[in-house]
Scaffold this motif. Structure first.
Motif, PDB file in Angstrom:
ATOM      1  N   PRO A   1       4.911  34.030  86.216  1.00 47.79           N
ATOM      2  CA  PRO A   1       3.814  33.187  85.743  1.00 47.79           C
ATOM      3  C   PRO A   1       2.556  33.978  85.423  1.00 47.79           C
ATOM      4  O   PRO A   1       1.705  33.514  84.696  1.00 47.79           O
ATOM      5  CB  PRO A   1       3.575  32.201  86.884  1.00 47.79           C
ATOM      6  N   GLY A   2       2.417  35.163  85.936  1.00 46.98           N
ATOM      7  CA  GLY A   2       1.218  35.949  85.689  1.00 46.98           C
ATOM      8  C   GLY A   2       1.288  36.805  84.452  1.00 46.98           C
ATOM      9  O   GLY A   2       0.294  37.374  84.028  1.00 46.98           O
ATOM     10  N   SER A   3       2.459  36.919  83.821  1.00 45.20           N
ATOM     11  CA  SER A   3       2.572  37.829  82.687  1.00 45.20           C
ATOM     12  C   SER A   3       1.672  37.394  81.537  1.00 45.20           C
ATOM     13  O   SER A   3       1.080  38.225  80.869  1.00 45.20           O
ATOM     14  CB  SER A   3       4.020  37.977  82.240  1.00 45.20           C
ATOM     15  N   LEU A   4       1.504  36.098  81.295  1.00 49.90           N
ATOM     16  CA  LEU A   4       0.617  35.643  80.237  1.00 49.90           C
ATOM     17  C   LEU A   4      -0.837  35.912  80.595  1.00 49.90           C
ATOM     18  O   LEU A   4      -1.614  36.345  79.753  1.00 49.90           O
ATOM     19  CB  LEU A   4       0.829  34.149  79.966  1.00 49.90           C
ATOM     20  N   ASP A   5      -1.214  35.692  81.854  1.00 45.17           N
ATOM     21  CA  ASP A   5      -2.578  35.975  82.279  1.00 45.17           C
ATOM     22  C   ASP A   5      -2.928  37.443  82.073  1.00 45.17           C
ATOM     23  O   ASP A   5      -4.019  37.774  81.650  1.00 45.17           O
ATOM     24  CB  ASP A   5      -2.786  35.623  83.758  1.00 45.17           C
ATOM     25  N   LEU A   6      -1.996  38.322  82.397  1.00 47.02           N
ATOM     26  CA  LEU A   6      -2.268  39.744  82.249  1.00 47.02           C
ATOM     27  C   LEU A   6      -2.456  40.117  80.787  1.00 47.02           C
ATOM     28  O   LEU A   6      -3.297  40.939  80.450  1.00 47.02           O
ATOM     29  CB  LEU A   6      -1.135  40.571  82.860  1.00 47.02           C
ATOM     30  N   LEU A   7      -1.670  39.500  79.903  1.00 48.75           N
ATOM     31  CA  LEU A   7      -1.791  39.795  78.478  1.00 48.75           C
ATOM     32  C   LEU A   7      -3.088  39.257  77.894  1.00 48.75           C
ATOM     33  O   LEU A   7      -3.656  39.834  76.974  1.00 48.75           O
ATOM     34  CB  LEU A   7      -0.604  39.193  77.710  1.00 48.75           C
ATOM     35  N   THR A   8      -3.584  38.147  78.428  1.00 51.27           N
ATOM     36  CA  THR A   8      -4.798  37.535  77.897  1.00 51.27           C
ATOM     37  C   THR A   8      -6.045  37.936  78.668  1.00 51.27           C
ATOM     38  O   THR A   8      -7.123  37.433  78.390  1.00 51.27           O
ATOM     39  CB  THR A   8      -4.662  35.991  77.913  1.00 51.27           C
ATOM     40  N   GLY A   9      -5.900  38.825  79.636  1.00 48.98           N
ATOM     41  CA  GLY A   9      -7.060  39.274  80.394  1.00 48.98           C
ATOM     42  C   GLY A   9      -7.467  38.331  81.505  1.00 48.98           C
ATOM     43  O   GLY A   9      -8.564  38.420  82.027  1.00 48.98           O
ATOM     44  N   GLY A  10      -6.575  37.425  81.903  1.00 56.35           N
ATOM     45  CA  GLY A  10      -6.865  36.462  82.963  1.00 56.35           C
ATOM     46  C   GLY A  10      -6.858  37.117  84.332  1.00 56.35           C
ATOM     47  O   GLY A  10      -6.684  38.322  84.480  1.00 56.35           O
ATOM     48  N   ALA A  11      -7.032  36.306  85.324  1.00 57.54           N
ATOM     49  CA  ALA A  11      -7.070  36.788  86.704  1.00 57.54           C
ATOM     50  C   ALA A  11      -5.720  37.372  87.108  1.00 57.54           C
ATOM     51  O   ALA A  11      -4.677  36.963  86.617  1.00 57.54           O
ATOM     52  CB  ALA A  11      -7.438  35.638  87.637  1.00 57.54           C
ATOM     53  N   SER A  12      -5.747  38.309  88.014  1.00 56.56           N
ATOM     54  CA  SER A  12      -4.521  38.926  88.515  1.00 56.56           C
ATOM     55  C   SER A  12      -3.781  37.921  89.386  1.00 56.56           C
ATOM     56  O   SER A  12      -4.348  37.369  90.327  1.00 56.56           O
ATOM     57  CB  SER A  12      -4.870  40.173  89.327  1.00 56.56           C
ATOM     58  N   PRO A  13      -2.492  37.652  89.101  1.00 58.40           N
ATOM     59  CA  PRO A  13      -1.741  36.653  89.866  1.00 58.40           C
ATOM     60  C   PRO A  13      -1.282  37.203  91.211  1.00 58.40           C
ATOM     61  O   PRO A  13      -1.238  38.409  91.425  1.00 58.40           O
ATOM     62  CB  PRO A  13      -0.533  36.390  88.977  1.00 58.40           C
ATOM     63  N   GLN A  14      -0.940  36.281  92.100  1.00 56.18           N
ATOM     64  CA  GLN A  14      -0.318  36.696  93.350  1.00 56.18           C
ATOM     65  C   GLN A  14       1.081  37.185  92.999  1.00 56.18           C
ATOM     66  O   GLN A  14       1.813  36.520  92.281  1.00 56.18           O
ATOM     67  CB  GLN A  14      -0.234  35.522  94.310  1.00 56.18           C
ATOM     68  N   GLN A  15       1.459  38.356  93.477  1.00 60.10           N
ATOM     69  CA  GLN A  15       2.733  38.935  93.102  1.00 60.10           C
ATOM     70  C   GLN A  15       3.834  38.511  94.067  1.00 60.10           C
ATOM     71  O   GLN A  15       3.626  38.475  95.274  1.00 60.10           O
ATOM     72  CB  GLN A  15       2.625  40.457  93.058  1.00 60.10           C
ATOM     73  N   ALA A  16       4.997  38.201  93.486  1.00 55.91           N
ATOM     74  CA  ALA A  16       6.146  37.803  94.291  1.00 55.91           C
ATOM     75  C   ALA A  16       6.771  39.039  94.923  1.00 55.91           C
ATOM     76  O   ALA A  16       6.805  40.108  94.330  1.00 55.91           O
ATOM     77  CB  ALA A  16       7.165  37.082  93.413  1.00 55.91           C
ATOM     78  N   VAL A  17       7.287  38.871  96.135  1.00 58.10           N
ATOM     79  CA  VAL A  17       7.958  39.947  96.856  1.00 58.10           C
ATOM     80  C   VAL A  17       9.438  39.584  96.964  1.00 58.10           C
ATOM     81  O   VAL A  17       9.790  38.456  97.321  1.00 58.10           O
ATOM     82  CB  VAL A  17       7.348  40.152  98.257  1.00 58.10           C
ATOM     83  N   CYS A  18      10.310  40.534  96.652  1.00 57.50           N
ATOM     84  CA  CYS A  18      11.755  40.322  96.698  1.00 57.50           C
ATOM     85  C   CYS A  18      12.232  40.165  98.136  1.00 57.50           C
ATOM     86  O   CYS A  18      11.913  40.985  98.995  1.00 57.50           O
ATOM     87  CB  CYS A  18      12.464  41.500  96.029  1.00 57.50           C
ATOM     88  N   GLU A  19      13.003  39.113  98.370  1.00 68.22           N
ATOM     89  CA  GLU A  19      13.571  38.860  99.694  1.00 68.22           C
ATOM     90  C   GLU A  19      14.614  39.911 100.061  1.00 68.22           C
ATOM     91  O   GLU A  19      14.814  40.228 101.230  1.00 68.22           O
ATOM     92  CB  GLU A  19      14.222  37.461  99.712  1.00 68.22           C
ATOM     93  N   GLY A  20      15.270  40.498  99.059  1.00 66.23           N
ATOM     94  CA  GLY A  20      16.324  41.469  99.303  1.00 66.23           C
ATOM     95  C   GLY A  20      15.825  42.861  99.659  1.00 66.23           C
ATOM     96  O   GLY A  20      16.304  43.479 100.605  1.00 66.23           O
ATOM     97  N   CYS A  21      14.830  43.372  98.900  1.00 65.37           N
ATOM     98  CA  CYS A  21      14.382  44.754  99.104  1.00 65.37           C
ATOM     99  C   CYS A  21      12.940  44.855  99.600  1.00 65.37           C
ATOM    100  O   CYS A  21      12.455  45.951  99.863  1.00 65.37           O
ATOM    101  CB  CYS A  21      14.546  45.557  97.814  1.00 65.37           C
ATOM    102  N   SER A  22      12.241  43.735  99.683  1.00 62.75           N
ATOM    103  CA  SER A  22      10.849  43.662 100.157  1.00 62.75           C
ATOM    104  C   SER A  22       9.852  44.384  99.253  1.00 62.75           C
ATOM    105  O   SER A  22       8.761  44.717  99.689  1.00 62.75           O
ATOM    106  CB  SER A  22      10.725  44.210 101.586  1.00 62.75           C
ATOM    107  N   ARG A  23      10.228  44.611  98.003  1.00 61.86           N
ATOM    108  CA  ARG A  23       9.311  45.234  97.043  1.00 61.86           C
ATOM    109  C   ARG A  23       8.726  44.173  96.124  1.00 61.86           C
ATOM    110  O   ARG A  23       9.315  43.117  95.905  1.00 61.86           O
ATOM    111  CB  ARG A  23      10.043  46.283  96.215  1.00 61.86           C
ATOM    112  N   ILE A  24       7.573  44.473  95.561  1.00 61.84           N
ATOM    113  CA  ILE A  24       6.922  43.559  94.623  1.00 61.84           C
ATOM    114  C   ILE A  24       7.787  43.438  93.373  1.00 61.84           C
ATOM    115  O   ILE A  24       8.317  44.431  92.874  1.00 61.84           O
ATOM    116  CB  ILE A  24       5.510  44.057  94.276  1.00 61.84           C
ATOM    117  N   ILE A  25       7.915  42.225  92.876  1.00 56.88           N
ATOM    118  CA  ILE A  25       8.693  41.980  91.661  1.00 56.88           C
ATOM    119  C   ILE A  25       7.752  42.058  90.473  1.00 56.88           C
ATOM    120  O   ILE A  25       6.891  41.200  90.286  1.00 56.88           O
ATOM    121  CB  ILE A  25       9.396  40.610  91.707  1.00 56.88           C
TER     122      ILE A  25
END
Length: 81
Positions: free
Chosen positions: A11-35
C-alpha cells in the motif's frame, strides 16, 4: 482448516512514488525481514514474502491455499497425513 492466500500490493508504493508519507513496513512472518517487494502474501493476518510462504513439511511453495495446524502452514497433502 483451509485458509485462502491473499496477494496484496504494497500500500505504500504509491505514496513513495508521489512523495507521500513513509508507510509502516510489513515484516515477513517467515524470515522476520521487512517486505520491500511490490507484492506480499497475507495469511491469517500475517505478511509473508512469496519465497518464504512454504509448507512446513515438504517446503513446497504455497501459492493458492494452505492449511494451518499449531501455527504452522501446510500444503493439502501434508496436512492430511
Amino acid at each position: 482448516m483451509l485458509h485462502d492466500i491473499k496477494v496484496e500490493a504494497d500500500p505504500g508504493s504509491l505514496d513513495l512514488l508521489t512523495g507521500g508519507a513513509s508507510p509502516q513496513q510489513a515484516v515477513c512472518e517467515g524470515c522476520s525481514r521487512i517486505i520491500s517487494d511490490r507484492f506480499l502474501m497475507r495469511v491469517n493476518d500475517t505478511s509473508w514474502h512469496e519465497r518464504c510462504l512454504q509448507c512446513a513439511a515438504c517446503q513446497q511453495p504455497l501459492t493458492n491455499t494452505c492449511y494451518s495446524r499449531d501455527t504452522r502452514l501446510y500444503c493439502r497433502a501434508d496436512y492430511q497425513q
